[in-house]
Design a protein around this motif. Sequence first.
Motif, PDB file in Angstrom:
ATOM      1  N   SER A   1      47.462  42.683  39.210  1.00 19.45           N
ATOM      2  CA  SER A   1      47.583  41.253  39.476  1.00 19.45           C
ATOM      3  C   SER A   1      48.369  40.651  38.309  1.00 19.45           C
TER       4      SER A   1
ATOM      5  N   GLN B   1      44.664  39.182  43.401  1.00 24.70           N
ATOM      6  CA  GLN B   1      43.454  38.952  42.600  1.00 24.70           C
ATOM      7  C   GLN B   1      42.239  38.743  43.496  1.00 24.70           C
TER       8      GLN B   1
ATOM      9  N   ALA C   1      41.375  42.036  45.435  1.00 31.09           N
ATOM     10  CA  ALA C   1      40.719  43.045  44.602  1.00 31.09           C
ATOM     11  C   ALA C   1      39.265  42.678  44.340  1.00 31.09           C
ATOM     12  N   GLN C   2      39.006  41.415  44.030  1.00 28.51           N
ATOM     13  CA  GLN C   2      37.641  41.010  43.725  1.00 28.51           C
ATOM     14  C   GLN C   2      36.747  41.063  44.958  1.00 28.51           C
TER      15      GLN C   2
ATOM     16  N   THR D   1      39.301  47.566  40.341  1.00 24.79           N
ATOM     17  CA  THR D   1      39.659  46.831  39.128  1.00 24.79           C
ATOM     18  C   THR D   1      40.930  46.032  39.354  1.00 24.79           C
ATOM     19  N   SER D   2      40.898  44.773  38.961  1.00 22.35           N
ATOM     20  CA  SER D   2      42.100  43.935  38.962  1.00 22.35           C
ATOM     21  C   SER D   2      42.649  43.870  37.542  1.00 22.35           C
TER      22      SER D   2
ATOM     23  N   MET E   1      45.242  42.242  34.856  1.00 25.31           N
ATOM     24  CA  MET E   1      45.872  40.932  34.700  1.00 25.31           C
ATOM     25  C   MET E   1      46.730  40.899  33.441  1.00 25.31           C
TER      26      MET E   1
ATOM     27  N   ARG F   1      35.617  45.100  36.817  1.00 24.66           N
ATOM     28  CA  ARG F   1      36.173  44.427  37.994  1.00 24.66           C
ATOM     29  C   ARG F   1      37.513  43.765  37.707  1.00 24.66           C
ATOM     30  N   LYS F   2      37.690  43.222  36.517  1.00 21.54           N
ATOM     31  CA  LYS F   2      38.976  42.628  36.165  1.00 21.54           C
ATOM     32  C   LYS F   2      39.118  42.612  34.662  1.00 21.54           C
TER      33      LYS F   2
END
Length: 270
Positions: free
Chosen positions: A137, A159, A162-163, A177-178, A180, A224-225
């Motif tokens: 993302s 984003q 993915a979440q 996993t996103s 960033m 997760r991100k």
Amino acid sequence: MTDTRPLALITGASGGIGYELARQFALHGHDLVVNAEDERLETAAESLRECGAQVRAVRADLRSAEGRYLLLDALDGLTVDVAVLNAGVGRGGAFVDTDVADDQEVIDLDVTATVRLAKPLLRAMVTRDAGRIAFTSSVVSTMPGAFEPVYTASKSFVQSFAQALAEEVKDTGVTVTSLMPGPTDTGFFERAGMADDTAIGTMEKDDPAQVAEQAFEAIMRGERKVVTGSLKTKVQGLAGKVLPDGVKAVAHRRMAEPGSANEEGKDARG
């Protein structure tokens, strides 16, 4: 591919973040399937083999259905332990001025290809109850991206997508996993037509190797991100959580509007 090493798929792997991510996986004991649409891919694959990995290079343009089928066919019979859907493209400029064909290419690669590839990859992982999938993302996914409206909207899609998937599979052995990153030294802004006359195109950028190392660690931890890159980028990620959309839109305009490089220079000189 070997039977003793896990397999990682990386798209957009001919350079930049994608290549550095592939290198991280190779250095940490993975074999690789790497994809890109340009001629640099085979050179990248040869370099990755020097890290000790078995590497299958699949040159395919994921903007097209044919390219996506070509990549999926190359995965037939393989167990993909980790998939990083990293390939993406951007286009700068006012929406009223950009070519709709260029806008569509952004959607085709950043959105359509992401969904079309994620579906079979995630299904296979959930069936096995094991696997990791990551999506590239951007920190701009949190803001209205004036003068990059289609690109930033595509990253907002990635984003959210993915979440949502992370929540759906939370009770399985699969992680989502996103990633960033912020502005990174990858050639992205040259390809987007933003390198010379925008503040964001001319500013100092993050090291793709640093971005990829942080991304790899987050993927393997099952986060997760993660905002990846320099402290400046991480601060930008925090600001994106709290600033109003109107403020973020103005800030992005100041960075991405054609001619903003000159304006930034004036500001720096007082």
